[in-house]
Design a protein around this motif. Sequence first.
Motif, short mmCIF file in Angstrom:
data_model
loop_
_atom_site.label_atom_id
_atom_site.label_comp_id
_atom_site.label_asym_id
_atom_site.label_seq_id
_atom_site.Cartn_x
_atom_site.Cartn_y
_atom_site.Cartn_z
N GLY A 58 0.79 -1.24 0.00
CA GLY A 58 0.00 0.00 0.00
C GLY A 58 0.81 1.27 0.00
N LEU A 59 2.11 1.20 -0.35
CA LEU A 59 2.86 2.44 -0.52
C LEU A 59 2.17 3.25 -1.62
CD1 LEU A 59 6.57 1.18 -0.42
CD2 LEU A 59 5.46 2.71 1.22
N PRO A 60 2.02 4.56 -1.44
CA PRO A 60 1.35 5.33 -2.49
C PRO A 60 2.04 5.15 -3.83
CG PRO A 60 1.92 6.71 -0.59
CD PRO A 60 2.44 5.36 -0.29
N GLY A 61 1.24 4.89 -4.86
CA GLY A 61 1.78 4.70 -6.21
C GLY A 61 2.02 3.24 -6.55
N GLN A 62 1.94 2.37 -5.56
CA GLN A 62 2.18 0.93 -5.81
C GLN A 62 0.94 0.32 -6.47
OE1 GLN A 62 2.12 -1.44 -2.20
NE2 GLN A 62 4.15 -2.25 -2.67
N THR A 63 1.17 -0.49 -7.51
CA THR A 63 0.04 -1.09 -8.23
C THR A 63 -0.04 -2.59 -7.93
OG1 THR A 63 1.46 -1.63 -10.09
CG2 THR A 63 0.38 0.53 -10.15
N ILE A 64 -1.11 -3.21 -8.40
CA ILE A 64 -1.26 -4.67 -8.25
C ILE A 64 -0.12 -5.37 -9.00
CG2 ILE A 64 -2.71 -6.63 -8.99
CD1 ILE A 64 -3.81 -5.38 -6.53
N ASP A 65 0.24 -4.79 -10.14
CA ASP A 65 1.36 -5.34 -10.90
C ASP A 65 2.64 -5.33 -10.06
OD1 ASP A 65 1.72 -6.07 -13.90
OD2 ASP A 65 3.55 -4.97 -13.33
#
Length: 349
Positions: free
Chosen positions: A202-209
């Motif tokens: 859940g770091l900001p900018g982190q995606t499922i990918d």
Amino acid sequence: MKIKNILEKACAKNNLTKDEIKVLLEAEDEDKDLLFKTADRVRKEHVGDEVFLRGLIEFSSYCKNDCFYCGLRRSNNQAQRYRMQEDEIVEVAKRAYQMGYHTVVLQSGEDMFYTKDRMCSIIKKIKENVDVAITLSIGERSYDEYKAFKDAGADRFLMRFETSNEKLYRQYHPGMSFEKRIECLKWFKNLGYELGTGFLIGLPGQTIDDLAQDIILVKELDADMIGIGPFIPHPQTPLKDAKEGSVDLTLKSIAILRLLIPDANIPATTALGTLDPLGRQKGLMCGANIVMPNVNNLKYKLKYELYPGKICINEDATKCRGCIESIIVSLGRKVGQGKGQSRHYKRAA
Ligand code: SAM
Ligand code: SF4
Ligand code: FES
């Protein structure tokens, strides 16, 4: 792609493609239940019903780094800093042993006050006094220092790579490098440590990918223990206004990694228990087999504030010991006996 087929493949081959991992990370309702149930079954088959306890000793809140998410970052001038004396650390380790802990985790910010010699002396004194495994979680040092700590008696090393997305890594870790992080992790294997690593959810900018890639990287590094926790915003950091990480994605990541490295040790982390009052229980029911209660003195617990609202901050170590055992027993599990070495590590040895 059908969830059932992906889970069958994961169990048979302990391997999945990034797309398959993404499908599992996005599973909902009965698909999600099936993922959790499968991971729980695999956990039982490979590491049994024992839940091993690790006594966490946070011995210094000084840090030379400035990680964007962490309350101990050096730019946080409101953080309360402390350093424990060598004898005090050994006393806490002894008390932990008396309470039935067979592993202690020595954790701190990156604090160079604890030189190679000081760390070696602490490790040796603990080993002379009590029969415990020692896990270090003290950040980046030189190969030479890591070797000295191992020779002094340290058994395991825990260092998350935090995120496999190099751009995000650079953004949130000023002055640090992803390559160096990975190099350290390879050194630990090389030196014969049990390797613990993992990432933040859940770091900001982190995606499922990105998360799928994080899972793949843990598998590639062949971790013996896997620490995954949700990011929790701290008010005195640059990420204070960011959204906290998802409990659900944390649980799914634990479950997927149980399928990919079935005999690893996987903790249900304190951060998970902080965001959800039943977080640790949920983690233990979808693949986790470790908990790491803090065994430190209350006066220090309060000051080691990585993120706000941390559980157990006002409970003394004896209370946590009883509490955690009742949680484990309530799930039909039992407290592990002995040091709880990673079966994954044992198998490779
Ligand atoms: N300094 C060492 C290091 O970074 O490896 C060990 C101590 S550090 C405090 C331990 C872990 O705390 C980090 O790996 C990071 O993932 C986690 N952490 C720090 N700040 C956090 C936050 N705001 N929310 C959740 N976890 C956090
Ligand atoms: Fe220091 Fe570790 Fe916090 Fe980064 S995560 S600021 S290295 S204590
Ligand atoms: Fe600390 Fe429950 S484990 S109060």
